[in-house]
Design an enzyme around this catalytic site. Structure first.
Site, PDB file in Angstrom:
ATOM      1  N   ALA A 262       5.794   5.484   0.093  1.00  0.00           N
ATOM      2  CA  ALA A 262       5.343   6.825  -0.291  1.00  0.00           C
ATOM      3  C   ALA A 262       3.824   6.874  -0.467  1.00  0.00           C
ATOM      4  CB  ALA A 262       6.006   7.238  -1.598  1.00  0.00           C
ATOM      5  N   CYS A 477      -5.769  -1.267  -0.373  1.00  0.00           N
ATOM      6  CA  CYS A 477      -7.023  -0.524  -0.438  1.00  0.00           C
ATOM      7  C   CYS A 477      -7.840  -1.104  -1.594  1.00  0.00           C
ATOM      8  CB  CYS A 477      -6.796   0.981  -0.579  1.00  0.00           C
ATOM      9  SG  CYS A 477      -5.734   1.435  -1.939  1.00  0.00           S
TER      10      CYS A 477
HETATM   11  C1  SAM Z   1      -0.212   1.883  -1.864  1.00  0.00           C
HETATM   12  S1  SAM Z   1       1.143   2.890  -2.096  1.00  0.00           S
HETATM   13  C2  SAM Z   1       1.783   3.057  -0.477  1.00  0.00           C
HETATM   14  C3  SAM Z   1       1.093   4.090   0.391  1.00  0.00           C
HETATM   15  C4  SAM Z   1       1.873   4.330   1.678  1.00  0.00           C
HETATM   16  N1  SAM Z   1       2.095   3.105   2.415  1.00  0.00           N
HETATM   17  C5  SAM Z   1       1.192   5.323   2.591  1.00  0.00           C
HETATM   18  O1  SAM Z   1       0.394   4.895   3.421  1.00  0.00           O
HETATM   19  O2  SAM Z   1       1.438   6.517   2.485  1.00  0.00           O
HETATM   20  C6  SAM Z   1       2.304   1.791  -2.774  1.00  0.00           C
HETATM   21  C7  SAM Z   1       3.687   2.390  -2.983  1.00  0.00           C
HETATM   22  O3  SAM Z   1       4.597   1.333  -3.259  1.00  0.00           O
HETATM   23  C8  SAM Z   1       5.542   1.780  -4.203  1.00  0.00           C
HETATM   24  N2  SAM Z   1       6.155   0.562  -4.787  1.00  0.00           N
HETATM   25  C9  SAM Z   1       5.677  -0.226  -5.787  1.00  0.00           C
HETATM   26  N3  SAM Z   1       6.513  -1.251  -6.005  1.00  0.00           N
HETATM   27  C10 SAM Z   1       7.516  -1.141  -5.118  1.00  0.00           C
HETATM   28  C11 SAM Z   1       8.663  -1.914  -4.829  1.00  0.00           C
HETATM   29  N4  SAM Z   1       8.957  -3.018  -5.518  1.00  0.00           N
HETATM   30  N5  SAM Z   1       9.478  -1.506  -3.843  1.00  0.00           N
HETATM   31  C12 SAM Z   1       9.204  -0.376  -3.137  1.00  0.00           C
HETATM   32  N6  SAM Z   1       8.130   0.403  -3.373  1.00  0.00           N
HETATM   33  C13 SAM Z   1       7.292   0.020  -4.337  1.00  0.00           C
HETATM   34  C14 SAM Z   1       4.717   2.615  -5.144  1.00  0.00           C
HETATM   35  O4  SAM Z   1       5.510   3.498  -5.892  1.00  0.00           O
HETATM   36  C15 SAM Z   1       3.793   3.327  -4.166  1.00  0.00           C
HETATM   37  O5  SAM Z   1       4.348   4.540  -3.759  1.00  0.00           O
END
Ligand code: SAM
Length: 672
Positions: A262, A477
């Site tokens: 997300a 990032c």
């Molecule tokens: C840096 S953001 C990702 C941005 C996304 N890749 C984009 O480009 O739109 C990291 C995401 O990883 C989710 N997240 C954190 N821990 C996680 C886990 N154990 N499993 C799945 N998602 C996770 C967070 O809620 C967050 O939405």
């Protein structure tokens, strides 16, 4: 009291509670545009000074308590009013009201707190109290990605969008990248830094040379309610953030996992690469963000996505539905230190998010940090926390002891009263020097970054274990080595320990200007984007590839070499661009030289002969690189020779990827 103060305070309060973005909260109110603009400006300016104002409140005895006692006045209003009083061009609070009355009692101690802060920092101007990143903000261009899924993957997608911007919105398409402007800035620590920006008119845009889907506009261009954004024809996504999906490049029909997905901008680009065929499992742990993911991928016309609202770490490797997964994108939560162009970086926590307009970072960091923290909290930390509590207790005790002593010595009532008043002026928390505060913040930040790095490593390690996975791409990032090059090294070391055959791939080999830090052998196989040099957010990408045991040559090696040949052919026709790049080139040489020095220092510390040999090789390579870059005025004959050498390299299928990359002659620079 002026209405603007209350409006701005409401917005700041909601921002602190992470209930939206600055733009969303100021412009979504039922007020006219002019009022919204004034409120927006006041919010932004107040936030810039927020850390300074917080310190002033801390240094003004009784102020905080007084406002807390008075339940009708919010903390955010206090912050806005102190901004208006001390830092705005008005220099006074407009209108009347209870808050103004209260604040006027404290005007003298507030002014004295400000004066003390300036003396401590040895500055005379208010603006010099601001941290470097606020004083010298980096202005990045506005990147627009054309969604090639639009209109059933219509092949004219890019042309249609360009035509719309030209003909409907009256933008001018430049035929080549615009000029660059470099300025020197002196940072707080005395270091002089070069900052390069792109000079683009407000009505100009151009097409990226590396990825034709990306269009680049002036930073001030506001497209947040543009028709093409709302119908999914375009996506606002920084160029750096597109890299993981472009590099992983899963072919149509393949099966992928986007492990931390997300709000889904990288997912929708994967989907576009796959032309809406095959399957992407988009995993997101946070339920609210999962909702955004579903909304945005739907808006982007993605039809090959199955969302999974769970932790990626809970996915079972032997689940039959993942048996064909070959490509995995890991873009886990990170410290977000590379995000320099967002206004909400001014908020008290860097880990905030504007989930609609930007894809980076997330809101669950506290939870991640807590979980990782539980695992690694050591007794040292606990001792430090105890010491702080003790400090507060000691201070109270000391006040009581002094008063008792005076009474015992038969001190007169007036003197005791004076002492009591003096004591109330001593803040409960001992005043620390600037250096002490900075040191504490540094330790705290390091602790947080280490916990994040452990979490990031656990995500990629989980990815490696899927039975048929071929490629895993990792991105952050963040600008911290600990979250980037170090995570890659830890991951590959672990794999080697377990006897698994994986390697780090040299991605975008012709991007000689934006490599990973040369900390260890081949750490420059990854890509590191730097705002002041690449005009994108700070970003890191590395790709792991499973080695085919029968044949050490992987498709990636062949693909890379073919791209190099194509690139150098382009270069032969592109003398002008390369000449423009000479300045960058020289900067790069300087960086490389600095990095070489770091390398040598590391070697000395390690006292490891093997490492020294490797690093010396690296140094030699870097030096060759510098020489090549210096001779960058396009010698076509040389290029042709290079191409022959590369074609030879492809034929020679018995070399492994590292060897083959070493054999490649150094490439020419390309403007990104
Ligand atoms: C840096 S953001 C990702 C941005 C996304 N890749 C984009 O480009 O739109 C990291 C995401 O990883 C989710 N997240 C954190 N821990 C996680 C886990 N154990 N499993 C799945 N998602 C996770 C967070 O809620 C967050 O939405």
């Amino acid at each position: 009291m002026c209405d603007f103060y209350q409006q701005a305070a409401d917005v700041i309060e909601k921002l602190i509670e992470k209930k939206g973005s600055i733009k969303g909260l100021t412009y979504n109110r039922n007020v006219n545009v002019k009022t919204s603009k004034t409120c927006y400006a006041l919010v932004c300016e107040t936030l810039k000074y927020k850390s300074v104002i917080d310190r002033i409140i801390e240094l003004t005895p009784g102020l905080d308590k007084e406002f807390k006692k008075n339940k009708t006045i919010k903390y955010s209003l206090l912050v806005v009013m102190i901004y208006e009083l001390l830092f705005s061009s008005n220099g006074k609070i407009k209108g009347g009201g209870q808050a103004k009355k209260l604040l006027s009692h404290y005007q003298a101690p507030i002014n004295s707190a400000l004066a003390r802060m300036k003396i401590q920092k040895k500055v005379s101007e208010n603006i010099d109290l601001l941290p470097d990143n606020i004083r010298y903000p980096i202005t990045l261009p506005r990147y627009v990605r054309v969604n090639t899924l639009f209109n059933n993957c219509n092949e004219n997608c890019i042309k249609d969008v360009i035509d719309h911007f030209k003909n409907v919105d009256q933008f001018e398409l430049l035929s080549k990248p615009p000029k660059l402007q470099t300025k020197s800035i002196t940072k707080d620590n005395g270091i002089i830094e070069q900052q390069t920006t792109i000079i683009l008119g407000e009505k100009e845009f151009y097409q990226d040379l590396d990825f034709p889907e990306i269009l680049i506009f002036n930073h001030a261009v506001d497209l947040h309610d543009h028709k093409m954004l709302l119908n999914g024809q375009i996506i606002l996504q920084d160029k750096a953030s597109c890299l993981p999906s472009f590099i992983l490049s899963p072919p149509p029909g393949s099966v992928c996992i986007d492990s931390c997905s997300a709000p889904g901008n990288k997912t929708s680009l994967l989907s576009a690469q796959m032309k809406n065929t095959g399957k992407i499992f988009a995993v997101e742990k946070d339920t609210k963000r999962c909702g955004t993911l579903i909304k945005l991928t739907k808006r982007s016309h993605c039809k090959n996505i199955e969302t999974i609202n769970d932790s990626f770490l809970n996915l079972k490797h032997n689940d039959p539905k993942f048996k064909d997964v070959e490509y995995i994108l890991c873009d886990p939560s990170c410290s977000g230190t590379g995000i320099v162009n967002r206004l909400d970086y001014l908020l008290p926590t860097k880990y905030s998010s504007d989930e609609i307009v930007t894809d980076e970072n997330d809101e669950d960091l506290d939870e991640i940090l807590n979980q990782q923290g539980e695992k690694s909290k050591n007794s040292n930390q606990q001792k430090q926390e105890e010491k702080l509590v003790l400090n507060k207790k000691d201070l109270k005790k000391e006040k009581k002891r002094k008063l008792k002593e005076m009474k015992q010595q038969g001190g007169n009532k007036k003197l005791i009263q004076q002492q009591k008043q003096k004591d109330t002026k001593i803040p409960l928390i001992p005043i620390k020097t600037k250096e002490e505060i900075e040191e504490e913040e540094k330790v705290e930040e390091e602790k947080r970054v280490k916990l994040l790095a452990d979490f990031q490593l656990s995500i990629i390690q989980h990815a490696f274990a899927f039975p048929n996975v071929k490629k895993v791409i990792y991105s952050t990032c963040s600008t911290h080595q600990i979250e980037n090059e170090d995570v890659v090294k830890r991951a590959i070391d672990e794999l080697n320990k377990n006897g698994e055959k994986w390697r780090v791939v040299k991605i975008l080999p012709h991007w000689t200007n934006s490599r990973g830090l040369p900390i260890y052998k081949n750490s420059d196989y990854s890509i590191r984007m730097t705002p002041s040099k690449d005009y994108t957010i700070g970003f890191f990408v590395a790709m792991f590839e499973k080695i085919n045991q029968e044949n050490n040559i992987t498709p990636q090696i062949i693909e890379n070499a073919q791209k190099d040949i194509k690139h150098e052919n382009n270069n032969n026709n592109n003398n002008n661009n390369n000449n423009n790049n000479n300045n960058n080139n020289n900067n790069n040489n300087n960086n490389n030289n600095n990095n070489n020095n770091n390398n040598n220092n590391n070697n000395n510390n390690n006292n490891n002969n093997n490492n020294n040999n490797n690093n010396n090789n690296n140094n030699n390579n870097n030096n060759n690189n510098n020489n090549n870059n210096n001779n960058n005025n396009n010698n076509n004959n040389n290029n042709n020779n290079n191409i022959n050498v590369k074609q030879q390299t492809i034929k020679n299928s018995n070399v492994n990827s590292e060897e083959s990359n070493k054999k490649h002659p150094k490439k020419k620079l390309k403007l990104k």
